[in-house]
Design a protein around this motif. Structure first.
Motif, PDB file in Angstrom:
ATOM      1  N   ASN A   1      53.518  37.078  44.816  1.00 59.08           N
ATOM      2  CA  ASN A   1      52.491  36.502  43.947  1.00 59.08           C
ATOM      3  C   ASN A   1      52.995  36.551  42.502  1.00 59.08           C
ATOM      4  N   VAL A   2      53.387  35.395  41.972  1.00 59.78           N
ATOM      5  CA  VAL A   2      53.934  35.326  40.620  1.00 59.78           C
ATOM      6  C   VAL A   2      52.872  35.685  39.584  1.00 59.78           C
ATOM      7  N   GLY A   3      51.650  35.222  39.808  1.00 61.69           N
ATOM      8  CA  GLY A   3      50.582  35.520  38.863  1.00 61.69           C
ATOM      9  C   GLY A   3      50.334  37.011  38.728  1.00 61.69           C
ATOM     10  N   ALA A   4      50.367  37.731  39.847  1.00 60.21           N
ATOM     11  CA  ALA A   4      50.165  39.182  39.811  1.00 60.21           C
ATOM     12  C   ALA A   4      51.295  39.857  39.043  1.00 60.21           C
ATOM     13  N   GLY A   5      52.515  39.360  39.230  1.00 63.29           N
ATOM     14  CA  GLY A   5      53.651  39.911  38.494  1.00 63.29           C
ATOM     15  C   GLY A   5      53.538  39.656  37.000  1.00 63.29           C
ATOM     16  N   LEU A   6      53.046  38.473  36.647  1.00 63.64           N
ATOM     17  CA  LEU A   6      52.884  38.134  35.236  1.00 63.64           C
ATOM     18  C   LEU A   6      51.832  39.019  34.581  1.00 63.64           C
ATOM     19  N   ILE A   7      50.714  39.229  35.251  1.00 68.91           N
ATOM     20  CA  ILE A   7      49.672  40.099  34.707  1.00 68.91           C
ATOM     21  C   ILE A   7      50.193  41.524  34.544  1.00 68.91           C
TER      22      ILE A   7
ATOM     23  N   GLY B   1      47.900  29.599  43.113  1.00 68.71           N
ATOM     24  CA  GLY B   1      48.915  29.299  42.120  1.00 68.71           C
ATOM     25  C   GLY B   1      48.822  30.267  40.967  1.00 68.71           C
ATOM     26  N   VAL B   2      49.815  30.192  40.073  1.00 61.82           N
ATOM     27  CA  VAL B   2      49.868  31.122  38.949  1.00 61.82           C
ATOM     28  C   VAL B   2      48.648  30.938  38.044  1.00 61.82           C
ATOM     29  N   THR B   3      48.340  29.683  37.699  1.00 62.50           N
ATOM     30  CA  THR B   3      47.203  29.441  36.808  1.00 62.50           C
ATOM     31  C   THR B   3      45.918  30.009  37.398  1.00 62.50           C
TER      32      THR B   3
END
Length: 286
Positions: free
Chosen positions: A235-241, A269-271
């Motif tokens: 999960n890219v979004g989780a990594g970004l957060i 998705g990331v958004t």
């Protein structure tokens, strides 16, 4: 370009209160004018929803009840506005150079249409975080600003931030959407104490890399650091957060919907992940 006009879409919910605090802090930071916009339900829109089998008198009663309920809600929101303005030390009135000012506007109509139109002549539009249990992907007001205003949007967190814009993270993936977000974020970055570009192989698309962005921002006298993050459980979004939290960021700027909104709605998705899970202000553009 400094922020001179900010718009907040305000309702009476707890998330609306947090968004109001965020918007007032932004107005004070930039010494800008904040327009707090409350959109009431237009009683004329009730009739088409009433369906068949109702008499004219019944529909009229429904319209009257709607108007009364909307008037009460608008009053409550205005009281919330006046209390918050006093607390934050912002002046109620017309825009004045070098002073943070605010005014309250209540209009009847379709929320998503009005906010998108008003946002076109604003430097920033603040949207409250969705209430717990709501699907942010169905937020018509948020997507109206993103897709139909041509201007950036700031998604306020569910609770007021202690600060905003001191430590900024830039989610960069080389897309046109992230480029637009960078342009919206440059004024903030010039004021910030520190800026970090967040990049990931899982996030990057075809386009300039993080080093290219750092070189570009240096031309604007913005010194940045670059950090790589990794997806969490794919999960890219989780990594970004997680990367923003590790940095102690109080603002994340990123492009919105590099993939289509429909694809993100169906597949995630990331958004969508950021909108639903971020606990800091998110400056988005596309």
């Amino acid at each position: 370009m400094p922020l001179r006009k900010v718009i907040l879409l305000l309702n009476e919910t707890a998330a609306g209160k947090a968004a109001l605090d965020t918007a007032l802090d932004t107005a004070r930071l930039w010494q800008s004018h904040l327009t707090v916009l409350h959109v009431r339900v237009d009683a004329r829109d009730v009739a088409p929803l009433a369906g068949e089998g109702l008499s004219g008198a019944m529909i009229e009663d429904m319209m009257v009840a709607t108007e009364k309920e909307s008037a009460v809600r608008a009053h409550d929101v205005r009281v919330l506005f006046e209390q918050a303005v006093n607390t934050h030390g912002v002046t109620i009135g017309e825009p004045r150079s070098g002073v943070a000012t605010a005014n309250f506007v209540s209009v009847a109509g379709r929320e998503e249409e009005i906010i998108a139109q008003q946002a076109r002549l604003a430097d920033l539009t603040v949207i409250p975080h969705p209430e717990a249990g709501q699907d942010v992907s169905s937020s018509d007001a948020l997507h109206a600003v993103l897709f139909d205003s041509g201007r950036p949007v700031l998604l306020a967190p569910a609770t007021p931030p202690a600060s905003i814009g001191r430590r900024i993270c830039v989610g960069w993936n080389g897309t046109a959407e992230s480029s637009s977000a960078v342009q919206a974020g440059i004024p903030w970055m010039k004021k910030a104490e520190t800026v970090r570009i967040l990049t990931s192989e899982d996030y990057q698309r075809r386009g300039p890399g993080a080093a290219d962005l750092a070189a570009y921002l240096a031309l604007h006298d913005i010194r940045v650091e670059v950090a790589t993050f990794r997806a969490i459980d794919k999960n890219v979004g989780a990594g970004l957060i997680a990367a923003t939290r590790e940095f102690g960021a109080d603002l994340l700027t990123m492009g919105a919907y590099s993939h289509s909104r429909l694809r993100q709605l169906i597949l995630g998705g990331v958004t969508r992940h950021i909108l639903e899970n971020s606990d800091l202000p998110v400056l988005m553009s596309r």
